[in-house]
Design a protein around this motif. Structure first.
Motif, short mmCIF file in Angstrom:
data_model
loop_
_atom_site.label_atom_id
_atom_site.label_comp_id
_atom_site.label_asym_id
_atom_site.label_seq_id
_atom_site.Cartn_x
_atom_site.Cartn_y
_atom_site.Cartn_z
N MET A 191 39.64 41.33 49.99
CA MET A 191 38.58 40.58 49.37
C MET A 191 39.11 39.99 48.07
N THR A 192 39.01 38.67 47.92
CA THR A 192 39.42 38.00 46.70
C THR A 192 38.18 37.61 45.92
N VAL A 193 38.10 38.11 44.70
CA VAL A 193 36.96 37.81 43.84
C VAL A 193 37.49 37.16 42.58
N GLU A 194 36.91 36.03 42.22
CA GLU A 194 37.32 35.36 41.00
C GLU A 194 36.65 36.04 39.81
N VAL A 195 37.43 36.35 38.79
CA VAL A 195 36.91 37.02 37.61
C VAL A 195 36.25 35.98 36.70
N PRO A 196 35.01 36.22 36.27
CA PRO A 196 34.32 35.26 35.41
C PRO A 196 35.03 35.09 34.06
N VAL A 230 39.67 40.37 28.73
CA VAL A 230 39.74 41.84 28.78
C VAL A 230 40.74 42.24 29.86
N PRO A 231 41.26 43.46 29.78
CA PRO A 231 42.25 43.88 30.79
C PRO A 231 41.69 43.88 32.20
N ARG A 232 42.57 43.61 33.15
CA ARG A 232 42.26 43.70 34.58
C ARG A 232 42.93 44.99 35.06
N LEU A 233 42.12 45.99 35.40
CA LEU A 233 42.65 47.27 35.84
C LEU A 233 42.92 47.19 37.34
N ARG A 234 44.18 47.34 37.71
CA ARG A 234 44.59 47.12 39.09
C ARG A 234 44.79 48.40 39.89
N THR A 235 44.83 49.54 39.21
CA THR A 235 45.03 50.82 39.90
C THR A 235 44.02 51.84 39.37
N ASP A 255 30.42 38.35 45.70
CA ASP A 255 29.78 37.89 44.47
C ASP A 255 29.55 38.99 43.44
N ARG A 256 29.84 40.22 43.79
CA ARG A 256 29.63 41.35 42.88
C ARG A 256 30.90 42.17 42.81
N PHE A 257 31.32 42.50 41.62
CA PHE A 257 32.56 43.23 41.44
C PHE A 257 32.36 44.28 40.35
N PRO A 258 33.25 45.28 40.30
CA PRO A 258 33.13 46.31 39.28
C PRO A 258 33.76 45.88 37.95
N TRP A 259 33.05 46.17 36.88
CA TRP A 259 33.59 45.93 35.55
C TRP A 259 33.17 47.06 34.63
N VAL A 260 33.99 47.32 33.65
CA VAL A 260 33.77 48.41 32.71
C VAL A 260 33.13 47.83 31.45
N LEU A 261 32.15 48.54 30.94
CA LEU A 261 31.45 48.09 29.76
C LEU A 261 31.05 49.26 28.89
N THR A 262 30.65 48.95 27.69
CA THR A 262 30.07 49.92 26.80
C THR A 262 28.80 49.30 26.23
N GLY A 263 27.99 50.09 25.58
CA GLY A 263 26.74 49.59 25.03
C GLY A 263 25.86 50.75 24.60
N GLU A 264 24.63 50.42 24.26
CA GLU A 264 23.69 51.45 23.83
C GLU A 264 22.81 51.87 25.00
N VAL A 269 34.62 45.63 28.66
CA VAL A 269 35.85 46.31 28.28
C VAL A 269 36.99 45.95 29.22
N ALA A 270 36.69 45.84 30.52
CA ALA A 270 37.72 45.55 31.51
C ALA A 270 37.06 45.16 32.82
N SER A 271 37.83 44.53 33.69
CA SER A 271 37.39 44.33 35.07
C SER A 271 38.25 45.24 35.93
N ILE A 272 37.75 45.56 37.12
CA ILE A 272 38.47 46.45 38.02
C ILE A 272 38.76 45.70 39.32
N ALA A 273 40.03 45.67 39.69
CA ALA A 273 40.45 44.99 40.90
C ALA A 273 40.00 45.78 42.14
N PRO A 274 39.70 45.09 43.23
CA PRO A 274 39.32 45.79 44.46
C PRO A 274 40.33 46.84 44.90
#
Length: 145
Positions: A1-6, A12-17, A92-101, A119-124
């Motif tokens: 699956m190829t997903v384009e990162v917004p 932010v870093p792209r976490l591949r592993t 159309d939906r992918f995993p990404w890492v975030l922080t917040g309240e 914080v980062a996006s996560i590759a499939p």
């Protein structure tokens, strides 16, 4: 699956592993994972409880930091958290890492975040690796009954 990162995640870093995700969790805290169209879309939308239709007061996320009682490797916690919600990953939906309240809890007791920061996006590939670890080290499907 190829997903384009917004664009919002281009800086932010792209976490591949899985190891890269685990390393991030070990150095930045607290962090959460969200499967969505990304921070730009999330900035103009709200999370909704699909069963009740209720609007939630923040973005639905899942914690990547382990609970204090967790006595297994961090890799196992992260693999489990990513695997539990991997079914939300689509074209159309992918995993990404975030922080917040944390502003509350959703119907599944998941943290709801406001004032989020990507914080980062996560590759499939990292999600697939997490699923492999999850299946190998856990009794998947054992509900304890």
């Amino acid at each position: 699956m190829t997903v384009e990162v917004p664009r919002a995640l281009a800086d932010v870093p792209r976490l591949r592993t899985l190891a890269e995700v685990v390393e991030l969790v070990g150095t930045v805290s607290p962090v959460y994972v969200r499967f969505s169209a990304g921070p730009e879309v999330d900035a103009t939308s709200v999370s909704r409880d699909h069963e009740s239709g209720c609007l939630l007061p923040g973005l639905s996320t899942n914690p990547l930091d382990p609970e204090p009682w967790w006595d297994r490797p961090l890799e196992h916690w992260v693999a489990r958290q990513l695997s539990q919600y991997a079914h939300h990953m689509t074209q159309d939906r992918f995993p990404w890492v975030l922080t917040g309240e944390v502003t509350g809890r959703g119907p599944d007791c998941e943290p709801l975040l406001v004032d989020t920061v990507p914080v980062a996006s996560i590759a499939p590939a990292a999600i697939h690796e997490a699923r492999d670890v999850y299946r190998r080290v856990f009794d998947v499907g054992d509900d304890g009954t």
